[in-house]
Design a protein around this motif. Structure first.
Motif, PDB file in Angstrom:
ATOM      1  N   VAL A  54     -16.615   2.286  23.375  1.00 20.30           N
ATOM      2  CA  VAL A  54     -17.574   1.292  23.828  1.00 20.30           C
ATOM      3  C   VAL A  54     -18.254   0.703  22.610  1.00 20.30           C
ATOM      4  O   VAL A  54     -18.715   1.427  21.733  1.00 20.30           O
ATOM      5  CB  VAL A  54     -18.616   1.934  24.779  1.00 20.30           C
ATOM      6  N   ASN A  55     -18.301  -0.618  22.540  1.00 21.96           N
ATOM      7  CA  ASN A  55     -18.899  -1.313  21.417  1.00 21.96           C
ATOM      8  C   ASN A  55     -20.416  -1.208  21.504  1.00 21.96           C
ATOM      9  O   ASN A  55     -21.033  -1.772  22.394  1.00 21.96           O
ATOM     10  CB  ASN A  55     -18.451  -2.775  21.446  1.00 21.96           C
ATOM     11  N   LEU A  60     -26.014  -3.388  26.847  1.00 23.16           N
ATOM     12  CA  LEU A  60     -25.585  -3.681  28.207  1.00 23.16           C
ATOM     13  C   LEU A  60     -26.593  -4.525  28.978  1.00 23.16           C
ATOM     14  O   LEU A  60     -26.353  -4.863  30.130  1.00 23.16           O
ATOM     15  CB  LEU A  60     -25.297  -2.383  28.958  1.00 23.16           C
ATOM     16  N   ASP A  90     -25.006  -6.369  32.192  1.00 22.38           N
ATOM     17  CA  ASP A  90     -23.551  -6.500  32.187  1.00 22.38           C
ATOM     18  C   ASP A  90     -22.976  -5.428  33.122  1.00 22.38           C
ATOM     19  O   ASP A  90     -22.550  -4.360  32.674  1.00 22.38           O
ATOM     20  CB  ASP A  90     -23.027  -6.345  30.762  1.00 22.38           C
ATOM     21  N   GLY A  92     -20.254  -5.408  34.850  1.00 22.32           N
ATOM     22  CA  GLY A  92     -18.816  -5.186  34.671  1.00 22.32           C
ATOM     23  C   GLY A  92     -18.531  -4.095  33.651  1.00 22.32           C
ATOM     24  O   GLY A  92     -17.703  -3.211  33.885  1.00 22.32           O
ATOM     25  N   THR A  93     -19.229  -4.124  32.534  1.00 24.90           N
ATOM     26  CA  THR A  93     -19.050  -3.087  31.519  1.00 24.90           C
ATOM     27  C   THR A  93     -19.586  -1.753  32.013  1.00 24.90           C
ATOM     28  O   THR A  93     -18.971  -0.710  31.784  1.00 24.90           O
ATOM     29  CB  THR A  93     -19.742  -3.496  30.205  1.00 24.90           C
ATOM     30  N   LYS A  95     -19.515  -0.584  34.919  1.00 25.13           N
ATOM     31  CA  LYS A  95     -18.563  -0.002  35.870  1.00 25.13           C
ATOM     32  C   LYS A  95     -17.373   0.645  35.173  1.00 25.13           C
ATOM     33  O   LYS A  95     -16.685   1.466  35.769  1.00 25.13           O
ATOM     34  CB  LYS A  95     -18.080  -1.063  36.849  1.00 25.13           C
ATOM     35  N   THR A  96     -17.119   0.299  33.907  1.00 18.23           N
ATOM     36  CA  THR A  96     -15.960   0.856  33.196  1.00 18.23           C
ATOM     37  C   THR A  96     -16.308   2.065  32.338  1.00 18.23           C
ATOM     38  O   THR A  96     -15.405   2.709  31.812  1.00 18.23           O
ATOM     39  CB  THR A  96     -15.327  -0.208  32.284  1.00 18.23           C
ATOM     40  N   LEU A  97     -17.588   2.379  32.179  1.00 22.94           N
ATOM     41  CA  LEU A  97     -17.978   3.494  31.311  1.00 22.94           C
ATOM     42  C   LEU A  97     -17.525   4.832  31.880  1.00 22.94           C
ATOM     43  O   LEU A  97     -17.487   5.022  33.095  1.00 22.94           O
ATOM     44  CB  LEU A  97     -19.491   3.498  31.110  1.00 22.94           C
ATOM     45  N   ASP A 101     -18.973   8.223  26.821  1.00 20.65           N
ATOM     46  CA  ASP A 101     -19.284   6.895  26.291  1.00 20.65           C
ATOM     47  C   ASP A 101     -20.775   6.773  26.029  1.00 20.65           C
ATOM     48  O   ASP A 101     -21.583   7.503  26.593  1.00 20.65           O
ATOM     49  CB  ASP A 101     -18.853   5.798  27.268  1.00 20.65           C
ATOM     50  N   PHE A 103     -24.046   3.783  25.558  1.00 23.35           N
ATOM     51  CA  PHE A 103     -24.449   2.403  25.708  1.00 23.35           C
ATOM     52  C   PHE A 103     -25.897   2.250  25.273  1.00 23.35           C
ATOM     53  O   PHE A 103     -26.643   3.210  25.212  1.00 23.35           O
ATOM     54  CB  PHE A 103     -24.230   1.868  27.126  1.00 23.35           C
TER      55      PHE A 103
END
Length: 178
Positions: A54-55, A60, A90, A92-93, A95-97, A101, A103
């Motif tokens: 994760v960047n 987020l 965000d 969308g991001t 939901k992918t974590l 990870d 954030f």
């Protein structure tokens, strides 16, 4: 309303507390094996699974004046506006974590916190309860919990002597010091 609050906050917090207690009680300690293991580089190459990264340079949520206007028109402003900032999340991001990870969550124009995800519980309807550790900038870690549905986010976390609550309705929401 009380049942909803219990499902969103109390049950995930209880599960998290039981999980942490089970880990702290030493139930997961492994007994050392007397046999030596031999692992070659070929074995490691075949079984190494790439992990998502994760960047952390892009938080987020971003502070947003449009969020205040949107929430005002929807009648979804928080009851207390002092110590509240409005953000664009965000989702969308989020939901992918996955577990492990990290954030960044911005709480105001001067303060942000890094959250490491420690556990995710996904319900059959797709809702996710996400548990994590918050670094409070003194290298002390505190508890964080959030529930993510298709288009809403609710959560709270502690950071030392400060506590924050955050909500979003769609991409717009708020972060409030409680």
């Amino acid at each position: 309303m009380n049942r909803t609050l219990a499902l969103i906050f109390i049950i995930p917090l209880s599960v998290f507390a039981l999980n942490e207690w089970h880990i702290q009680s030493g139930a997961f300690k492994l007994q050392p094996n007397a046999e030596e293991l031999f692992v070659s580089n070929d074995t490691l190459d075949k079984h190494t699974i790439p992990q998502p990264v994760v960047n952390l340079t892009a938080p987020l949520n971003q502070l947003s004046n449009r969020a205040h206007d949107y929430l005002y028109k929807q009648g979804r402003l928080p009851k207390r506006l002092n110590n509240t900032t409005f953000s664009k999340f965000d989702l969308g991001t989020l939901k992918t974590l996955q577990s492990g990870d990290n954030f960044i969550l911005i709480v105001d124009e001067y303060q942000s916190y890094t959250v490491e995800i420690t556990n995710i519980i996904e319900a059959s309807n797709g809702n996710r309860s996400v548990f994590g550790k918050v670094n409070d900038h003194t290298n002390a870690f505190h508890q964080a919990v959030m529930t993510l549905t298709d288009n809403t986010l609710q959560g709270q976390f502690n950071a030392g002597d400060k506590s924050y609550k955050f909500e979003s309705f769609g991409e717009f929401g708020w972060v409030s010091k409680i």
